[in-house]
Write a protein that holds these residues in place. Sequence first.
Motif, PDB file in Angstrom:
ATOM      1  N   CYS A 213      37.821  37.511  62.501  1.00 32.87           N
ATOM      2  CA  CYS A 213      36.889  37.335  61.375  1.00 32.87           C
ATOM      3  C   CYS A 213      37.249  36.105  60.544  1.00 32.87           C
ATOM      4  N   PRO A 214      37.035  34.906  61.075  1.00 29.94           N
ATOM      5  CA  PRO A 214      37.415  33.698  60.320  1.00 29.94           C
ATOM      6  C   PRO A 214      36.564  33.463  59.083  1.00 29.94           C
ATOM      7  N   GLU A 215      35.380  34.090  59.019  1.00 31.31           N
ATOM      8  CA  GLU A 215      34.496  33.915  57.870  1.00 31.31           C
ATOM      9  C   GLU A 215      34.684  35.009  56.818  1.00 31.31           C
ATOM     10  N   LEU A 216      35.745  35.786  56.926  1.00 32.13           N
ATOM     11  CA  LEU A 216      35.979  36.892  56.000  1.00 32.13           C
ATOM     12  C   LEU A 216      36.113  36.380  54.563  1.00 32.13           C
ATOM     13  N   ARG A 217      35.382  37.041  53.657  1.00 32.35           N
ATOM     14  CA  ARG A 217      35.427  36.673  52.243  1.00 32.35           C
ATOM     15  C   ARG A 217      35.904  37.824  51.355  1.00 32.35           C
ATOM     16  N   HIS A 218      35.755  39.039  51.825  1.00 33.86           N
ATOM     17  CA  HIS A 218      36.023  40.195  50.975  1.00 33.86           C
ATOM     18  C   HIS A 218      36.798  41.231  51.799  1.00 33.86           C
ATOM     19  N   LEU A 219      37.993  41.613  51.350  1.00 35.16           N
ATOM     20  CA  LEU A 219      38.824  42.581  52.067  1.00 35.16           C
ATOM     21  C   LEU A 219      39.395  43.588  51.080  1.00 35.16           C
ATOM     22  N   GLU A 220      39.162  44.880  51.370  1.00 35.52           N
ATOM     23  CA  GLU A 220      39.720  45.957  50.547  1.00 35.52           C
ATOM     24  C   GLU A 220      40.492  46.917  51.439  1.00 35.52           C
ATOM     25  N   ASN A 241      38.378  31.375  53.781  1.00 36.21           N
ATOM     26  CA  ASN A 241      37.332  31.605  52.787  1.00 36.21           C
ATOM     27  C   ASN A 241      37.528  32.896  51.995  1.00 36.21           C
ATOM     28  N   LEU A 242      38.637  33.580  52.198  1.00 36.87           N
ATOM     29  CA  LEU A 242      38.880  34.854  51.524  1.00 36.87           C
ATOM     30  C   LEU A 242      38.928  34.651  50.005  1.00 36.87           C
ATOM     31  N   GLU A 243      38.079  35.404  49.291  1.00 35.76           N
ATOM     32  CA  GLU A 243      37.990  35.280  47.841  1.00 35.76           C
ATOM     33  C   GLU A 243      38.366  36.563  47.111  1.00 35.76           C
ATOM     34  N   HIS A 244      38.141  37.707  47.750  1.00 36.03           N
ATOM     35  CA  HIS A 244      38.347  38.997  47.091  1.00 36.03           C
ATOM     36  C   HIS A 244      39.341  39.810  47.927  1.00 36.03           C
ATOM     37  N   LEU A 245      40.467  40.209  47.320  1.00 35.34           N
ATOM     38  CA  LEU A 245      41.498  40.956  48.044  1.00 35.34           C
ATOM     39  C   LEU A 245      41.978  42.111  47.181  1.00 35.34           C
ATOM     40  N   ASN A 246      41.796  43.324  47.683  1.00 36.61           N
ATOM     41  CA  ASN A 246      42.230  44.531  46.977  1.00 36.61           C
ATOM     42  C   ASN A 246      43.367  45.176  47.760  1.00 36.61           C
ATOM     43  N   LEU A 247      44.568  45.116  47.210  1.00 36.13           N
ATOM     44  CA  LEU A 247      45.759  45.680  47.841  1.00 36.13           C
ATOM     45  C   LEU A 247      46.322  46.834  47.024  1.00 36.13           C
ATOM     46  N   SER A 248      45.521  47.437  46.164  1.00 38.61           N
ATOM     47  CA  SER A 248      46.047  48.487  45.289  1.00 38.61           C
ATOM     48  C   SER A 248      46.586  49.652  46.114  1.00 38.61           C
ATOM     49  N   GLY A 249      47.756  50.107  45.755  1.00 40.60           N
ATOM     50  CA  GLY A 249      48.387  51.205  46.468  1.00 40.60           C
ATOM     51  C   GLY A 249      49.155  50.799  47.711  1.00 40.60           C
ATOM     52  N   GLN A 273      46.503  25.815  49.596  1.00 38.41           N
ATOM     53  CA  GLN A 273      46.281  26.835  48.588  1.00 38.41           C
ATOM     54  C   GLN A 273      45.430  27.954  49.164  1.00 38.41           C
ATOM     55  N   ILE A 274      45.595  29.145  48.613  1.00 34.09           N
ATOM     56  CA  ILE A 274      44.782  30.296  48.990  1.00 34.09           C
ATOM     57  C   ILE A 274      43.599  30.358  48.036  1.00 34.09           C
ATOM     58  N   SER A 275      42.408  30.579  48.588  1.00 36.12           N
ATOM     59  CA  SER A 275      41.190  30.484  47.776  1.00 36.12           C
ATOM     60  C   SER A 275      40.832  31.787  47.073  1.00 36.12           C
ATOM     61  N   ILE A 276      41.756  32.745  47.005  1.00 36.56           N
ATOM     62  CA  ILE A 276      41.469  34.043  46.382  1.00 36.56           C
ATOM     63  C   ILE A 276      41.152  33.870  44.904  1.00 36.56           C
ATOM     64  N   HIS A 277      40.045  34.519  44.471  1.00 35.39           N
ATOM     65  CA  HIS A 277      39.666  34.541  43.060  1.00 35.39           C
ATOM     66  C   HIS A 277      39.969  35.897  42.425  1.00 35.39           C
ATOM     67  N   TYR A 278      39.829  36.956  43.229  1.00 37.13           N
ATOM     68  CA  TYR A 278      39.990  38.322  42.720  1.00 37.13           C
ATOM     69  C   TYR A 278      41.152  38.973  43.479  1.00 37.13           C
ATOM     70  N   LEU A 279      42.148  39.460  42.743  1.00 41.22           N
ATOM     71  CA  LEU A 279      43.313  40.099  43.365  1.00 41.22           C
ATOM     72  C   LEU A 279      43.674  41.351  42.591  1.00 41.22           C
ATOM     73  N   ASP A 280      43.676  42.479  43.277  1.00 37.37           N
ATOM     74  CA  ASP A 280      44.059  43.759  42.676  1.00 37.37           C
ATOM     75  C   ASP A 280      45.320  44.261  43.368  1.00 37.37           C
ATOM     76  N   MET A 281      46.421  44.317  42.616  1.00 39.71           N
ATOM     77  CA  MET A 281      47.702  44.815  43.146  1.00 39.71           C
ATOM     78  C   MET A 281      48.183  46.010  42.342  1.00 39.71           C
ATOM     79  N   THR A 282      47.244  46.816  41.885  1.00 39.43           N
ATOM     80  CA  THR A 282      47.576  48.042  41.172  1.00 39.43           C
ATOM     81  C   THR A 282      48.476  48.932  42.034  1.00 39.43           C
ATOM     82  N   ASP A 283      49.486  49.495  41.415  1.00 39.76           N
ATOM     83  CA  ASP A 283      50.412  50.430  42.094  1.00 39.76           C
ATOM     84  C   ASP A 283      51.195  49.784  43.232  1.00 39.76           C
ATOM     85  N   CYS A 284      51.349  48.476  43.204  1.00 39.08           N
ATOM     86  CA  CYS A 284      52.272  47.812  44.147  1.00 39.08           C
ATOM     87  C   CYS A 284      53.651  47.832  43.493  1.00 39.08           C
ATOM     88  N   PHE A 285      54.323  48.965  43.629  1.00 42.97           N
ATOM     89  CA  PHE A 285      55.539  49.213  42.860  1.00 42.97           C
ATOM     90  C   PHE A 285      56.669  48.251  43.206  1.00 42.97           C
TER      91      PHE A 285
END
Length: 493
Positions: A213-220, A241-249, A273-285
């Motif tokens: 998936c080279p065109e991936l933009r959103h991964l949760e 092109n990845l812009e949205h990455l949710n790694l919570s938990g 550089q990584i093109s991520i705009h949105y990053l959620d790392m909630t509970d990444c202890f």
Amino acid sequence: MGANNGKQYGSEGKGSSSISSDISSSTDHTPTKAPKNVATTEGLDSSTRTLSTPSPGLILPSKSSSLSSPALSSNGHETNSSSSSSAPAETVAVVHPQPGTHTRSRQSKSHHHAPIDLLPDHTLLQIFSHLPTNQLCRCARVCRRWYNLAWDPRLWSTVRLTGELLHADRAIRVLTHRLCQDTPNVCLTLETVVVNGCKRLTDRGLHVVAQCCPELRHLEVAGCYNISNEAVFEVVSCCPNLEHLNLSGCSKVTCISLTQEASLQLSPLHGQQISIHYLDMTDCFSLEDEGLRTIASHCPRLTHLYLRRCTRLTDEALRHLALHCPSIRELSLSDCRLVGDFGLREVARLEGCLRYLSVAHCTRITDVGMRYVARYCPRLRYLNARGCEGLTDHGLGHLARSCPKLKSLDVGKCPLVSDSGLEQLAMYCQGLRRVSLRACESVTGRGLKALAANCCELQLLNVQDCEVSPEALRFVRRHCRRCVIEHTNPAFY
């Protein structure tokens, strides 16, 4: 066609689809008869074998092989029905084989077409675009025409997988293999992959996503605690092109970078550089200051960053964040109990960009840190300072005078906030819409009346566990007719 079922998976309109926990795990259970329209994980394997002859669509297995093929139980597991020799166990194609002669024989007995068969292709495609992945795969079993339409690449810009028992690695492998048939080895249309809560997802599954998936933009991958740094590295390296990455938990993730070598992680390699705009790392202890420093240096375009309950972070980490990521608009540090006033001083360096800030339960924060935020972040719209017991009316006054565009404020469980602070808020922040004063023991009806008289746009007021009279609550209701009042006073109704 499961249109009603599609709603419960949160389909995102045209081009989005999802797979649910109908695809079950491969754990052995007592074999029973398979329900008619249940898509299962083992069903993915047993029904997706193709012949070696290349074809744009899947070829129906021969009659002899179908007789010796294993039967499916109700939870999608194989039982040998007649002979020990069955088709190979390797999954090489799609969820279901292309409908063939069996479907045609049934159609030949019918003298009329169903009304839906009269619809043109573009109308059916529009209908299919609102279905989740499991329902879309079921539609592919109806007839040859629906099979071809269901696998139209335009329907597969989004894939959603849900279910704790789902064999997510296998499901991803099967789906990407089928979607790569027209464009070998890559899925050019797939831009969003959501695998939240799939606890069986491992690095192998993300490896397939990264490679196909080279065109991936959103991964949760929220709640997928088997994911490690290596898988995240591969995704950000192969998906530019990845812009949205949710790694919570994902508690094993401690860093995001474009280099695997520890000695090179602190700075981007050759300016990459990584093109991520949105990053959620909630509970990444396991995330520590050094890891956040690496993330900040590799992701300078961050605008939304959520670090809730990353309990190992300190003020030092926020210094690097403000230095490398000047465009952050939303920042959550809730329950980061090692963050204090010096950390807020560094956050304040984001100046005019910051709109949303949450420092709930950061007990080291006092009026000193709040004064920095008030002075340098005048465009702040949302502030959550719940549980910051060092915050007083003095800090609230600085905030009110410097941030007149404040729309939402939560100072619940701040015992030193009283009517005086509320009166200053009412005077300078008349656009307030949401205020939470839960368990503020010093707040009385005087402060509430000041808020209601000046903040006519108030939509939500939480005064649970506050000593306020029914008369004051009625005053709020009269002056703010659209306001929802959350209270614990049995005399007010």
